[in-house]
Design an enzyme around this catalytic site. Structure first.
Site, PDB file in Angstrom:
ATOM      1  N   HIS A  90      16.381   0.206 -14.378  1.00 36.56           N
ATOM      2  CA  HIS A  90      15.613   1.453 -14.373  1.00 36.56           C
ATOM      3  C   HIS A  90      15.621   2.162 -15.716  1.00 36.56           C
ATOM      4  CE1 HIS A  90      15.431   0.888 -10.062  1.00 36.56           C
ATOM      5  NE2 HIS A  90      14.430   1.740 -10.064  1.00 36.56           N
ATOM      6  N   GLY A  91      16.519   1.783 -16.599  1.00 36.35           N
ATOM      7  CA  GLY A  91      16.482   2.404 -17.912  1.00 36.35           C
ATOM      8  C   GLY A  91      17.721   2.093 -18.718  1.00 36.35           C
TER       9      GLY A  91
END
Lengths: 81, 467
Positions: free
Chosen positions: B316-317
């Site tokens: 997600h990051g």
């Protein structure tokens, strides 16, 4: 080893894992057994591998659709009676 | 250019649709889709287009080797392909993050490369990995036509932010597609619903999140922290499920049936169930391609679980809060697994609902705060650790009273109330007609209201396009 013998052994093994009386059929899938989710599948695979002295490939574990497919693989590879 | 964009909805998509349907031959139709897909990508991120094309070409070539007769070459091609695809992600998404952490660990000061994240790289690399493994596992034959494969990789409804559509999902449809009037109606309806979720609910909710979490987090009351995180959870749901609805609807117009990505996640009774209902295609990817990795010769339950949730977080990051977020959910799934489904079922239903909603709310708070200091203040604030009162007085009251209808609508539409009403209505023949009529009218209204909002409001990009 006969197909029947594999089913007898698997019924025992599944009953132990899921803590209830289980009778498997070729068309039985994870949906039919409460508690047989993707994580518990690892335990199932592990127990089957130990019981029959064989190994599944990762692709087989991911794509196995029903108990019938599992039994076919066991029959093809089992080294333990 | 994104889906919730006037230019996309009222020019790009109609022109593409018209050109598609005036092309009679399946080959021309694919050519129209491919052209518009590449155009769509170039519009969003022209300089990353060569990367997408190169990744598609290399994976196409390697998959042919994987499907070939030489076992050693097949294995080598698979290893090369997976290293290539993961390498793409590491270099373009995590290079700066890795360098910063390496510097922090070693005390060195290597300069972190500043590489802009190529559009959709997180999604298309995963789709390519799934393709290579599916070919290896003989779930699908390798594609023979490069143009068809490129269409699969670049297909504009799913390239930028999912769903994680697998080649096997659409391999038939890449060849032959039957499109009925019903498909067109269902597609447009789904687009209207998705647009409404995004432009009306998600974008308005983002105003509340910004108001509550935008300032000094350490000064928020206990209830303020919970409220902000709960609103953010709803915002994320409408943002991403709205995007997914639009993707599925657009694909349907062109005869593709994409897999569903959301199934009312907030009705879940366990955290494991939440993840079977939230971003379904990503969860399925990790389940099928990572959970059963044979570590030390066999798949290992807890190591597999850790790997899946560590990766889900990191995917997600490039930031530690995402890793914490992933492991946080993994921890609850582990606990649920240890307790066992049968024992969990004996817990009263309201308790299970309360437990899952509280865990999810905290989870979205962790997701929101990328800066460690603010994340720490938020987590402390949830349990009164910042010395603030339980109830926040004016700000919270003001936000609640000013957004009462919005919040009520958000809660209502996050639960399967509409499908329930539809089902009840459709039990009688007259109700069936009424249900169809109401659906059409409400979808048309959604389209009009969303359009007006898009004209008047500033644009809010889809959050998941950043991952």
């Amino acid at each position: 080893m006969t197909k029947e013998a594999v089913y007898v052994a698997l019924n025992q093994l599944f009953s132990d894992i899921f803590d209830e009386e289980i009778t498997l059929f070729p068309e039985t899938t994870a949906k039919d057994i409460e508690g047989w989710d993707s994580l518990e599948h690892i335990n199932v695979i592990h127990s089957v591998e130990r019981r029959f002295g064989m190994k599944f490939k990762m692709g087989e574990i991911s794509t196995m659709k029903c108990v019938g497919e599992m039994v076919d693989l066991i029959l093809a590879r089992a080294t333990k009676e | 250019m994104l889906f919730a964009d006037l230019f996309f909805l009222y020019l790009f998509l109609p022109v593409c649709t018209v050109l598609y349907f005036i092309s009679k031959n399946a080959g021309y139709r694919n050519a129209v889709l491919l052209l518009f897909s590449l155009l769509f990508y170039a519009w969003g991120d022209l300089k990353s287009l060569p990367l997408l094309l190169a990744a598609a070409a290399l994976n196409f070539f390697l998959a042919r080797r994987i499907a070939g007769k030489n076992p050693a070459a097949a294995k080598a091609a698979l290893v090369c392909g997976i290293i290539l695809d993961i390498g793409l992600l590491v270099v373009f998404k995590y290079a700066a993050f890795l360098t910063e952490n390496f510097n922090a660990l070693t005390g060195l000061s290597l300069s972190a490369p500043r590489i802009a994240l190529p559009l959709g790289v997180s999604f298309y690399t995963f789709r390519l990995i799934s393709y290579l493994l599916d070919v290896r596992w003989e779930k699908t034959p390798a594609e023979r036509s490069f143009s068809r494969f490129l269409l699969f990789v670049s297909l504009f409804p799913c390239t930028v932010a999912g769903p994680v559509v697998r080649y096997a999902d659409v391999s038939e449809e890449l060849r032959i597609r039957q499109i009925t009037v019903e498909d067109l109606y269902a597609g447009v309806s789904r687009i209207a619903v998705g647009l409404g979720k995004k432009v009306i609910l998600a974008d308005l909710l983002s105003g509340i999140t910004a108001e509550i979490f935008g300032g000094d987090v350490a000064s928020l009351s206990v209830l303020g922290c919970w409220y902000g995180a709960a609103v953010y959870a709803l915002q994320m749901y409408f943002d991403f499920s709205g995007y997914s609805d639009m993707a599925i609807g657009i694909a349907r117009i062109f005869g593709f049936r994409f897999p569903e990505n959301f199934n009312y996640p907030f009705v879940c009774k366990t955290i494991a169930e939440f993840w079977q209902r939230w971003h379904i295609t990503l969860g399925a990817f990790f389940r099928d391609y990572l959970l059963y990795v044979p570590i030390f010769g066999s798949p290992r339950k807890y190591l597999g679980l850790f790997l899946v949730w560590f990766s889900t977080g990191l995917w997600h990051g490039a930031s530690w809060n995402f890793v914490i977020w992933g492991l946080y959910f993994g921890l609850f799934i582990l606990l649920e697994n240890l307790i066992g489904k049968k024992r969990i079922k004996k817990i009263p239903l309201p308790v299970r609902h309360l437990y899952t909603k509280l865990v999810i709310t905290v989870g979205f708070g962790i997701f929101y705060f990328t800066e460690p200091a603010r994340l720490g203040a938020f987590l402390a604030g949830l349990f009164g650790g910042n010395g603030n009162p339980f109830f926040g007085g004016e700000t919270l009251l003001h936000s609640l009273s000013g957004n009462l209808f919005l919040l009520a609508a958000a809660i209502l539409f996050s639960l399967p109330v509409v499908p329930w009403i539809k089902k009840k209505l459709e039990e009688t023949p007259a109700g069936l007609v009424l249900s169809g009529l109401l659906t059409t009218v409400s979808n048309a209204a959604l389209l009009v209201v969303s359009t007006v909002l898009m004209i008047t409001a500033e644009s809010h990009p889809f959050l998941y396009a950043n991952f």
